[in-house]
Design a protein around this motif. Sequence first.
Motif, short mmCIF file in Angstrom:
data_model
loop_
_atom_site.label_atom_id
_atom_site.label_comp_id
_atom_site.label_asym_id
_atom_site.label_seq_id
_atom_site.Cartn_x
_atom_site.Cartn_y
_atom_site.Cartn_z
N ASP A 1 0.79 -1.28 0.20
CA ASP A 1 0.07 0.16 0.14
C ASP A 1 0.75 1.42 0.15
O ASP A 1 1.77 1.34 0.86
CB ASP A 1 -1.04 -0.05 1.22
N PRO A 2 0.77 2.21 -1.03
CA PRO A 2 1.70 3.48 -0.92
C PRO A 2 1.44 4.22 0.18
O PRO A 2 2.25 4.99 0.40
CB PRO A 2 1.23 3.96 -2.43
N MET A 3 0.29 4.15 0.87
CA MET A 3 -0.09 4.97 1.92
C MET A 3 0.26 4.52 3.21
O MET A 3 0.33 5.17 4.29
CB MET A 3 -1.64 5.40 2.19
N GLU A 4 0.69 3.01 3.33
CA GLU A 4 1.29 2.65 4.53
C GLU A 4 2.81 2.83 4.71
O GLU A 4 3.63 2.80 3.75
CB GLU A 4 1.17 1.04 4.40
N ARG A 5 3.36 3.39 5.98
CA ARG A 5 4.62 3.65 6.11
C ARG A 5 5.41 2.47 6.54
O ARG A 5 5.01 1.54 7.37
CB ARG A 5 4.72 4.59 7.18
N LYS A 6 6.65 2.21 5.96
CA LYS A 6 7.27 1.08 6.54
C LYS A 6 7.89 1.27 7.87
O LYS A 6 8.30 2.34 8.26
CB LYS A 6 8.49 0.82 5.63
N ASN A 7 7.74 0.06 8.66
CA ASN A 7 8.28 0.39 10.18
C ASN A 7 10.18 0.24 10.10
O ASN A 7 10.49 -0.55 9.48
CB ASN A 7 7.93 -0.97 10.79
N PRO A 8 10.50 1.60 10.61
CA PRO A 8 11.91 1.73 10.33
C PRO A 8 12.68 0.88 11.40
O PRO A 8 13.92 0.47 11.04
CB PRO A 8 12.17 3.19 10.84
N VAL A 9 11.87 0.02 12.23
CA VAL A 9 12.62 -0.76 13.30
C VAL A 9 12.31 -2.17 12.85
O VAL A 9 11.11 -2.81 12.89
CB VAL A 9 12.24 -0.62 14.63
N ASP A 10 13.22 -2.98 12.37
CA ASP A 10 13.06 -4.32 12.10
C ASP A 10 13.24 -5.31 13.35
O ASP A 10 13.87 -5.89 13.84
CB ASP A 10 14.25 -4.94 11.16
N TYR A 11 11.90 -5.39 14.00
CA TYR A 11 11.77 -6.23 15.36
C TYR A 11 11.19 -7.59 14.79
O TYR A 11 10.45 -7.75 14.22
CB TYR A 11 10.68 -5.55 16.20
N ARG A 12 11.77 -8.43 15.46
CA ARG A 12 11.53 -9.97 15.59
C ARG A 12 11.39 -10.24 16.91
O ARG A 12 12.55 -10.19 17.64
CB ARG A 12 12.57 -10.69 14.71
N GLY A 13 10.32 -11.06 17.29
CA GLY A 13 10.18 -11.42 18.54
C GLY A 13 10.92 -12.66 19.02
O GLY A 13 11.19 -13.41 18.27
N THR A 14 11.29 -12.72 20.28
CA THR A 14 12.11 -13.62 20.76
C THR A 14 11.37 -14.53 22.05
O THR A 14 10.30 -13.93 22.35
CB THR A 14 13.56 -13.21 21.17
N ARG A 15 12.03 -15.43 22.36
CA ARG A 15 11.35 -16.03 23.94
C ARG A 15 11.77 -15.11 24.94
O ARG A 15 10.86 -15.47 25.82
CB ARG A 15 11.77 -17.57 23.73
N PHE A 16 12.15 -14.21 24.70
CA PHE A 16 12.57 -13.37 26.05
C PHE A 16 11.45 -12.25 26.10
O PHE A 16 11.63 -11.41 27.13
CB PHE A 16 13.92 -12.79 25.98
#
Length: 299
Positions: free
Chosen positions: A116-131
Amino acid sequence: MGLMVALLLAPPQGRYRALVERPLERLRLVFVARAPATPELPPVEEPAHPPPTPAAPAAQAPRQAEAGGGEGPDPILPPARLHDDSGRVLLPADDAWARATRRPPGAAPPPGPPRDPMERKNPVDYRGTRFGKDWTSDGDLADVTRQELVRAQKKVAEFLLGQDIQHAQARPSPEVRFNPARHERPADLGSEATGDAWRAAPISYEPAPGLDGRASRRIREQIAELEAATQGCDAARVRRLLAPALQALENLQRAEYAWARGADPIRRAHELPNAANSAWDQARRALWYAGRQLSGCRR
């Protein structure tokens, strides 16, 4: 350093001195206007035999599509526009993505849907962990301390009481006979002067038969029987004695209405049953007292 100071303080000499003293004679800017020159294009030679028109392949395309199972070249679309004449954003048709992703058999699958051109990309590449479940939310020291206390209390409660913790429930009233003579404070029982002597009616307590309308129906039937039996009595006195019963009947009907119309679970479990039981008990006491007072003029 002495040589540098001497060079900086020495006056200009020779050719450099002449250029400094006469700068206008050295540089002169002249503007000459001239007509713009148009490039001459070479003459176009027409071929002796004109090339074949592309109408034949276009005419054969439908036949090829029918022979190949309906797979044909995509139609030529006009240039894409982002806004219409009034300035509103133009949205693609429902089948635009299907036509854009159509591919011949055996070809590699296309990528996912367009972004979607109106959707802004998240600048933080977050990946969930078990912690992730052990991290506390952002806050000051008081917030972090409160979270730690809540977690500690929850762990202690689970260790002592187990995983399935039952919440406390209100204790129902005891089903015992009421004795006005043994009441601790007789002033709370009411009197003839205040018009609430019906509270001291010596009848046993019993819960409401249900919140589905049976309790209010029984009270209405008893009120109708008492009114029919006391038609020879003073009408104003009858209304005054039946007023507490009618008020309790209204409270009972209000509780039944809330129960039938989908009250919240906490209210259904605690508030509505207690309110119905209290209204049912008050109505029964008021009817007993009214029948006792109107016994002299009943038919």
